[in-house]
Design a protein around this motif. Structure first.
Motif, PDB file in Angstrom:
ATOM      1  N   LYS A  29       0.831  -1.204   0.000  1.00 44.63           N
ATOM      2  CA  LYS A  29       0.000   0.000   0.000  1.00 44.63           C
ATOM      3  C   LYS A  29       0.869   1.260   0.000  1.00 44.63           C
ATOM      4  CE  LYS A  29      -4.026  -1.838   2.491  1.00 44.63           C
ATOM      5  NZ  LYS A  29      -4.744  -1.756   3.790  1.00 44.63           N
ATOM      6  N   ALA A  30       1.951   1.242   0.770  1.00 38.77           N
ATOM      7  CA  ALA A  30       2.858   2.395   0.820  1.00 38.77           C
ATOM      8  C   ALA A  30       3.522   2.612  -0.540  1.00 38.77           C
ATOM      9  CB  ALA A  30       3.905   2.209   1.919  1.00 38.77           C
ATOM     10  N   VAL A  31       3.949   1.523  -1.184  1.00 34.81           N
ATOM     11  CA  VAL A  31       4.543   1.625  -2.527  1.00 34.81           C
ATOM     12  C   VAL A  31       3.505   2.157  -3.504  1.00 34.81           C
ATOM     13  CG1 VAL A  31       5.509   0.299  -4.464  1.00 34.81           C
ATOM     14  CG2 VAL A  31       6.301  -0.142  -2.122  1.00 34.81           C
ATOM     15  N   ARG A  32       2.274   1.655  -3.398  1.00 31.77           N
ATOM     16  CA  ARG A  32       1.185   2.131  -4.265  1.00 31.77           C
ATOM     17  C   ARG A  32       0.995   3.636  -4.130  1.00 31.77           C
ATOM     18  NH1 ARG A  32      -4.474   1.469  -2.776  1.00 31.77           N
ATOM     19  NH2 ARG A  32      -3.648   2.165  -0.779  1.00 31.77           N
ATOM     20  N   ASP A  33       0.993   4.139  -2.906  1.00 34.31           N
ATOM     21  CA  ASP A  33       0.754   5.563  -2.686  1.00 34.31           C
ATOM     22  C   ASP A  33       1.790   6.423  -3.412  1.00 34.31           C
ATOM     23  OD1 ASP A  33      -1.417   4.814  -1.142  1.00 34.31           O
ATOM     24  OD2 ASP A  33      -0.433   5.243   0.776  1.00 34.31           O
ATOM     25  N   VAL A  34       3.051   6.040  -3.307  1.00 32.61           N
ATOM     26  CA  VAL A  34       4.128   6.792  -3.976  1.00 32.61           C
ATOM     27  C   VAL A  34       4.044   6.602  -5.486  1.00 32.61           C
ATOM     28  CG1 VAL A  34       6.641   6.971  -4.255  1.00 32.61           C
ATOM     29  CG2 VAL A  34       5.655   6.722  -1.973  1.00 32.61           C
ATOM     30  N   ALA A  35       3.823   5.373  -5.923  1.00 33.30           N
ATOM     31  CA  ALA A  35       3.780   5.077  -7.361  1.00 33.30           C
ATOM     32  C   ALA A  35       2.649   5.841  -8.054  1.00 33.30           C
ATOM     33  CB  ALA A  35       3.625   3.574  -7.580  1.00 33.30           C
ATOM     34  N   VAL A  36       1.493   5.894  -7.429  1.00 27.15           N
ATOM     35  CA  VAL A  36       0.358   6.605  -8.031  1.00 27.15           C
ATOM     36  C   VAL A  36       0.646   8.100  -8.120  1.00 27.15           C
ATOM     37  CG1 VAL A  36      -2.061   7.268  -7.649  1.00 27.15           C
ATOM     38  CG2 VAL A  36      -1.387   4.859  -7.512  1.00 27.15           C
ATOM     39  N   ARG A  37       1.280   8.668  -7.085  1.00 29.41           N
ATOM     40  CA  ARG A  37       1.647  10.095  -7.149  1.00 29.41           C
ATOM     41  C   ARG A  37       2.605  10.342  -8.322  1.00 29.41           C
ATOM     42  NH1 ARG A  37       1.751   9.750  -1.502  1.00 29.41           N
ATOM     43  NH2 ARG A  37       4.014   9.899  -1.317  1.00 29.41           N
ATOM     44  N   MET A  38       3.554   9.423  -8.502  1.00 27.45           N
ATOM     45  CA  MET A  38       4.486   9.550  -9.621  1.00 27.45           C
ATOM     46  C   MET A  38       3.741   9.424 -10.952  1.00 27.45           C
ATOM     47  SD  MET A  38       7.599   7.257  -8.004  1.00 27.45           S
ATOM     48  CE  MET A  38       8.423   6.959  -9.527  1.00 27.45           C
ATOM     49  N   ALA A  39       2.908   8.416 -11.067  1.00 27.40           N
ATOM     50  CA  ALA A  39       2.206   8.142 -12.328  1.00 27.40           C
ATOM     51  C   ALA A  39       1.340   9.319 -12.755  1.00 27.40           C
ATOM     52  CB  ALA A  39       1.358   6.876 -12.187  1.00 27.40           C
ATOM     53  N   LYS A  40       0.734   9.998 -11.793  1.00 31.31           N
ATOM     54  CA  LYS A  40      -0.143  11.132 -12.108  1.00 31.31           C
ATOM     55  C   LYS A  40       0.627  12.318 -12.668  1.00 31.31           C
ATOM     56  CE  LYS A  40      -4.025   9.994  -9.120  1.00 31.31           C
ATOM     57  NZ  LYS A  40      -4.788  10.346  -7.913  1.00 31.31           N
ATOM     58  N   LYS A  41       1.939  12.325 -12.500  1.00 35.31           N
ATOM     59  CA  LYS A  41       2.772  13.410 -13.040  1.00 35.31           C
ATOM     60  C   LYS A  41       3.298  13.054 -14.433  1.00 35.31           C
ATOM     61  CE  LYS A  41       4.113  15.879  -8.970  1.00 35.31           C
ATOM     62  NZ  LYS A  41       3.489  17.139  -9.385  1.00 35.31           N
ATOM     63  N   THR A  42       2.886  11.915 -14.955  1.00 37.31           N
ATOM     64  CA  THR A  42       3.362  11.441 -16.257  1.00 37.31           C
ATOM     65  C   THR A  42       2.155  11.029 -17.094  1.00 37.31           C
ATOM     66  OG1 THR A  42       3.491   9.096 -15.679  1.00 37.31           O
ATOM     67  CG2 THR A  42       5.386  10.465 -15.062  1.00 37.31           C
ATOM     68  N   ASP A  43       2.434  10.458 -18.258  1.00 31.51           N
ATOM     69  CA  ASP A  43       1.349   9.907 -19.070  1.00 31.51           C
ATOM     70  C   ASP A  43       1.227   8.396 -18.866  1.00 31.51           C
ATOM     71  OD1 ASP A  43       3.594   9.058 -20.415  1.00 31.51           O
ATOM     72  OD2 ASP A  43       2.989   9.828 -22.371  1.00 31.51           O
ATOM     73  N   ALA A  44       1.707   7.913 -17.714  1.00 29.82           N
ATOM     74  CA  ALA A  44       1.615   6.489 -17.394  1.00 29.82           C
ATOM     75  C   ALA A  44       0.161   6.088 -17.178  1.00 29.82           C
ATOM     76  CB  ALA A  44       2.427   6.178 -16.132  1.00 29.82           C
ATOM     77  N   ASN A  45      -0.108   4.796 -17.345  1.00 27.30           N
ATOM     78  CA  ASN A  45      -1.419   4.222 -17.066  1.00 27.30           C
ATOM     79  C   ASN A  45      -1.531   4.083 -15.541  1.00 27.30           C
ATOM     80  OD1 ASN A  45      -3.492   2.325 -16.472  1.00 27.30           O
ATOM     81  ND2 ASN A  45      -3.291   1.418 -18.516  1.00 27.30           N
TER      82      ASN A  45
END
Length: 174
Positions: A29-45
């Motif tokens: 869950k902690a990894v998800r929280d950081v990963a989603v914040r990163m993804a939202k700053k890119t054009d990632a899915n």
């Protein structure tokens, strides 16, 4: 599930069904929280990043060694998850492993370097979380150097710079 991207609730259910500990689930869950914040700053899915981050350590239901990525990939395939999720799981270890390094570590000799933006984001988000606590990448780089893993430290620094540039912010601050 046949290739579909599972919802966050489905991902958490899969971790529980496979017998992952509360500590592993909290880490995911902690990894998800950081990963989603990163993804939202890119054009990632973002949906793929979230599912991949939640499931990246599903193999820890079988082993806690480096083989957890291989076991996790096997579990994901057995569950019929998307090949994109399987690759996120298999390629999240360290900052990626070349086929030569993988062979030396006793893993099946293939390339475990994250290729897609989503794979890189989950891999790096995992490097920014120590158990469930956020850490700066310099801490992980220093730990790698202290353990004599210079190549790993370089890959960490390079991945951090690449993704920080894509996100437009130093990922230590995300």
């Amino acid at each position: 599930m046949s290739g579909a991207i599972p919802s966050p609730e489905e991902c958490l259910g899969l971790l529980e069904e496979r017998g992952c500990s509360k500590a592993v689930i909290s880490h995911c869950k902690a990894v998800r929280d950081v990963a989603v914040r990163m993804a939202k700053k890119t054009d990632a899915n973002v949906e793929l990043v979230e599912a991949g981050a939640l499931l990246h350590d599903i193999g820890r239901s079988r082993t806690h060694g480096i083989f957890h990525a291989i076991e996790g990939g096997k579990i994901a395939k057995q569950l019929g998850l998307s090949d994109r999720i399987v690759k996120i799981i298999e390629r999240h270890i360290g900052a990626g492993l070349s086929a030569g390094v993988a062979k030396k570590l006793g893993l099946p000799p293939k390339d475990y370097i994250p290729k897609t933006l989503e794979e890189k984001i989950v891999c790096h988000a995992d490097n920014l979380i120590d158990n469930c606590k956020r850490q700066n990448i310099e801490y992980e780089i220093e730990r790698a150097l202290n353990e004599g893993h210079k190549d790993y430290a370089i890959r960490l620094a390079n991945l951090h710079k690449e993704l920080s540039d894509i996100c437009g912010v130093d990922l230590n601050d995300i």
